[in-house]
Design an enzyme around this catalytic site. Structure first.
Site, PDB file in Angstrom:
ATOM      1  N   SER A  61       0.791  -1.234   0.000  1.00 37.32           N
ATOM      2  CA  SER A  61       0.000   0.000   0.000  1.00 37.32           C
ATOM      3  C   SER A  61       0.821   1.280   0.000  1.00 37.32           C
ATOM      4  CB  SER A  61      -0.956   0.004   1.194  1.00 37.32           C
ATOM      5  OG  SER A  61      -2.009  -0.911   0.975  1.00 37.32           O
ATOM      6  N   LYS A  94       0.157   3.744  -2.728  1.00 39.08           N
ATOM      7  CA  LYS A  94      -0.937   4.715  -2.633  1.00 39.08           C
ATOM      8  C   LYS A  94      -0.427   6.147  -2.563  1.00 39.08           C
ATOM      9  CE  LYS A  94      -4.618   1.826  -0.611  1.00 39.08           C
ATOM     10  NZ  LYS A  94      -4.092   0.501  -0.315  1.00 39.08           N
ATOM     11  N   SER A 103      -5.611   3.443   4.498  1.00 42.89           N
ATOM     12  CA  SER A 103      -5.212   2.606   3.370  1.00 42.89           C
ATOM     13  C   SER A 103      -6.385   1.899   2.710  1.00 42.89           C
ATOM     14  CB  SER A 103      -4.171   1.567   3.836  1.00 42.89           C
ATOM     15  OG  SER A 103      -3.413   1.100   2.753  1.00 42.89           O
TER      16      SER A 103
END
Length: 419
Positions: free
Chosen positions: A116, A119, A172
């Site tokens: 993640s 991101k 997230s």
């Protein structure tokens, strides 16, 4: 299938820590991940029948950030003192975020899965594309059905793009990532934009193949690239504001009509997955966690103490039974703060390259990642271009002066012949 989780429990809860001996820390001196990440442990990167597994991204002829960073083991200056021990990450990096000086690193250009932490690239792409954050969005079943961590949206809820961007960075949310990708034109278009942004930043180890960081064939980045991306994102005031939020009130939604007896889903105060920020580590500006079965633990974040801002990246690591990953993160920050300001084993290249140095920077394949562009810092490419232009101007001036002299001589000669 590997799932992208915010890694709060895995990074902080002793009962959830994965017990591995410190000696199991991967040795990378032989550059085992120069081209591709470590082998997958599940089927998350198996391509669909008839599809082709993406080829590895090319390794730049010149190491981005300086030739010292081409090494794959620990790279440090003895003047900075010994690096922290008990680090389980296969790769990591410590840098001065203000000056761009890389203070120390381990396998900085080794290719690993971002989970993640990618991101941060999606968020930067959203902000670069100027999406109005006050725009209302209507989530779909595909959004809230995304695998892994979620913000918890549902039908009938009232949401804005700011809610989506904040949920993306704070907890997230993969559901938020899917909404943002749709707003950017769909997943393929979003991946193309993300990879173009990576190329512009000289993040040449990076290829996003999912917007959320869920594992998929061809996905890769490196500690160096995550540092570039996070540093660029921190230059955006909106990103900097959101990543610093320890909590955020996320809207709820009414009972679902398609689920008999479904209760009301009120809004709630989400908490950041960055435990250093949540627990008040001095000067913490914020950070982004990641975890999948294949990527293991990843983290990128920064803190400011005194007149120095230290940025750290951790990749492919774990907590052990007596060594928490947040403790490791804190030790890397402390190492950076205590290192003499003159320490520099490499550089985070700054700015985005000019069009002259990125003629191949925009890939045609949405998931192809950055094309091969020069691996030298922007300053080198622009100074070379400037030097060429200066030479052309000087040659032009000399030529013009010669013409003027010749005209003057000719006029004087003709004048004498007429007199």
């Amino acid at each position: 299938m590997a799932t992208a989780v915010c890694a709060v429990a895995l990074m902080l809860t002793p009962g959830a820590a994965v017990a591995i001996p410190a000696a199991a820390t991967p040795v990378t001196d032989g550059c085992p991940h120069r081209l591709v990440p470590p082998p997958a442990v599940d089927t998350s990167e198996v391509v669909a029948p008839g599809s082709t597994t993406p080829s590895a991204l090319p390794v730049p002829a010149q190491t981005v950030g300086g030739e010292k960073l081409a090494a794959c083991g620990v790279i440090t200056d003895p003047a900075a003192g010994p690096v922290p021990d008990r680090l389980t990450s296969a790769a990591w990096l410590v840098a001065d975020m203000d000056t761009g000086a890389v203070i120390a690193a381990k396998d900085p250009h080794g290719r690993y899965r971002p989970a993640s932490t990618i991101k941060t690239l999606l968020a930067l792409t959203v902000l670069d594309n100027g999406l109005p954050l006050d725009r209302a969005v209507v989530p779909t079943a595909e959004d809230w059905g995304q695998e892994g961590d979620a913000c918890g949206m549902g039908p009938g809820g009232r949401y804005t793009l700011r809610d989506m961007l904040t949920g993306l960075l704070v907890v997230s949310g993969n559901d938020c990532a899917h909404v943002l990708a749709r707003e950017l034109g769909g997943v393929p278009a979003t991946l193309a934009k993300m990879n173009a942004t990576a190329a512009q930043l000289h993040a040449l180890d990076t290829r996003a193949t999912t917007p959320s960081g869920l594992d998929a064939a061809g996905m890769s980045t490196s500690p160096y690239d995550l540092a570039l991306i996070f540093r660029a994102a921190m230059g955006n005031p909106t990103f900097r504001e959101i990543i610093a939020k320890p909590t955020y009130h996320f809207p709820g939604y009414p009972p679902r009509r398609d689920v008999p007896g479904d209760p009301d889903h009120p809004g709630y105060d989400m908490q950041t997955s960055d435990q250093l920020l949540l627990n008040g580590y001095p000067g913490m500006l914020g950070g982004k966690t990641g975890y999948t079965d294949d990527a293991l633990k990843t983290f990128v974040g920064a803190a400011r103490q005194g007149n120095r801002t230290v940025l750290i990246v951790q990749m492919y690591g774990l907590s052990t039974s007596d060594d928490n990953y947040w403790t490791q993160a804190q030790s890397l920050l402390e190492y950076g703060f205590h290192a003499p300001s003159a320490i520099r084993v490499g550089d985070l290249v700054s700015g985005r390259p000019t069009s002259q140095s990125t003629t191949e920077s925009r890939p045609t394949d949405p998931a192809s990642g950055p094309a091969t562009v020069p691996g030298s810092p922007r300053a080198a490419s622009t100074s070379d271009h400037g030097s060429t232009m200066s030479k052309r101007i000087l040659i032009g001036l000399v030529a013009a002066l010669i013409v003027v002299i010749l005209l003057a001589v000719a006029t004087r000669f003709l004048g004498r012949r007429r007199s």
